[in-house]
Structures are given as C-alpha cells and as structure tokens.
Design an enzyme around this catalytic site. Structure first.
Site: not given
Ligand code: OAD
Length: 240
Positions: A64, A98, A115
């Site tokens: 972190y 985020n 989170h």
């Molecule tokens: P993910 O990495 O799981 O998903 C990211 C999403 O962003 C995917 O659907 C991509 O297709 C999309 N993406 C990538 N580039 C992009 C762009 N330029 N514009 C728009 N979309 C784009 O991330 P999260 O869903 O945020 O939690 O992950 C959820 C949680 O998992 C996080 O908060 C974190 C992680 O583990 C913890 O650590 C507790």
C-alpha cells in the site's frame, strides 16, 4: 380573489456514479483484473486480505505504500473532470470502489469510498477515526490509541462499512452510471440491484461488462472517450 400562479418545482434528478479502477486507468493507475493488472503481479491473498495483514503486515504495508506513491503522482483525467460538470444540472453522488482521491481532486463534491482511502490511516483497533497520511506506514508506527497504524483500506474478509449508506443513496437515484468496473467484487457489484426499476442505467467500459443486460445503455469505449460524450448529452438534453 387573486389567484397566484403555482410554481412548478423542478427537483434535480439524482445521479449515482458507481466507479471502479477503469476510470483511473487513463490516469496511469493500473486496474486489477485487466491483462497486466495488479492481481497478475501480486498475490491478492498475500497483500489485500485481513489474513495477510495478520500474517505479514510488513508486506501489506509495502504494497500500500507503493500504491500511495503512485496515486499521489497521478492526476485526474478528463473522465473525472467531466463528471463534475454534471453537477451543474444534477445531484451527483460518486460511489467508488477506488482508493485513490482522483474524484475529489477533480472537484466532485460528494464521494463515498466503498473500499477505503489510501490517503488515510487508522488504528488497527477501529475505523471510527482516520488520519490523513501522505508518507509510508511502517510496522511499529502507532495510532494515538497505542495500536498499530494501518491503511484505511477495506480488505477482503472485512465488512464494507459504507455499504448501507451506499444502498440508501442508490435506492433513491433516477440515473445510475456504472463506469470502469468488472463487477467481480461483492458486495460492491451487487449495489446495482438496489437502484429503482424506473432508473435509467448506463454502463461505460471498453470490455464486455453486462452486455447481455439490455436494461443498460452501453457506452463501449474508455472512460475518457465516453464520459465526456455522455455528459454532453445529459447536459444538452436533460434526462427526464
Ligand atoms: P477491475 O480491474 O476488476 O475492473 C476494471 C474494469 O475497468 C474492467 O471492466 C475493464 O474493462 C475496465 N476498464 C479498463 N480500462 C478502462 C478505461 N480506460 N475506461 C473505462 N473502463 C476501463 O477493477 P474493479 O472492478 O474496480 O478491491 O475492482 C473492484 C475491486 O477489486 C477493487 O476495488 C479492489 C479489487 O480487488 C479491493 O482491493 C478490496
């Protein structure tokens, strides 16, 4: 008798934006699950779980500390800034997964972090009080209550303290905008089910997230391409 004209009350529509790592990708912050994402480089169970914290706190703190440095150096992108524009005509609440502060730095006035926040620390004993932090946290650094200091992050295996607050906000929304999340992580991903059936739903992602769900208007592309277009449309022809 004087008849007074009644004033039409135009209450502002309520927008909730549920954002994920994708919105910050174009600020140079890697996502978690895309190819080359953080969870390919790090073992999630070793750095982002409550068990990891108990087993190897130094490794967790280093992970972190590195995230904090990257986030401090990053800047909000056009997608973050465009969402602020929506506040001219709508009540906007950002509910974000985020841990970065790019929504705040772009100027969004209401941001709820599901989170946690990397720029805050807290005692291991309680998340009730948080402390701003910009440098590293070392094992042995203590909070004012004498307990080990830890990042203000919700790890896998921990409750999501803001969940109920987020549900209550989403229950009342007129418009839900989901951006940049793979919707893999619950309970955050399940928040979308709390929005009213009548709400208009939009999803922005370059990849195939919920594409089969026709109740969403799908904006296929990156956040920096698509959010400015969506915002322009919402401001020129307010959503009724
Ligand atoms: P993910 O990495 O799981 O998903 C990211 C999403 O962003 C995917 O659907 C991509 O297709 C999309 N993406 C990538 N580039 C992009 C762009 N330029 N514009 C728009 N979309 C784009 O991330 P999260 O869903 O945020 O939690 O992950 C959820 C949680 O998992 C996080 O908060 C974190 C992680 O583990 C913890 O650590 C507790």
């Amino acid at each position: 008798m004087l008849i007074k004209p009644t004033k039409m009350s135009h209450s502002r529509k309520k927008i909730v934006v549920l954002s994920g790592a994708g919105i910050s990708a174009e600020s140079g912050l890697g996502t978690f699950r895309d190819s080359g994402g953080l969870w390919e480089k790090y073992d999630i169970s070793k750095v982002a779980t409550i068990e990891a914290w108990h087993e190897n706190p130094t490794l967790v703190l280093e992970f972190y500390d590195a995230r904090r440095k990257q986030i401090i150096d990053a800047k909000p992108n056009i997608a973050h800034f465009s969402l602020v524009e929506l506040e001219k005509q709508y009540d906007v609440t950002i509910v974000t997964q985020n841990i970065d502060d790019l929504h705040e730095r772009s100027g969004s006035s209401t941001v709820l972090h599901l989170h946690g926040e990397i720029l805050k620390s807290r005692s291991e004993a309680t998340d009730a009080i948080t402390y701003p932090i910009s440098g590293d946290i070392k094992y042995g650094d203590l909070a004012p209550d004498g307990q080990q200091l830890r990042p203000h992050i919700v790890w896998f295996g921990e409750d999501v303290p803001k969940l109920t607050e987020a549900q209550e906000i989403i229950k009342k929304c007129d418009i839900l905008i989901i951006v940049g999340t793979s919707l893999n992580v619950y309970p955050a991903a399940g928040l979308r089910f709390a929005c009213p059936e009548t709400a208009k739903k939009h999803l922005i992602d370059p990849n195939a997230v919920l594409l089969d769900d026709k109740s969403y208007t799908h904006w296929r592309g990156t956040a920096s391409e698509q959010i400015p277009l969506l915002v322009k449309e919402f401001l020129s022809a307010p959503v009724s």
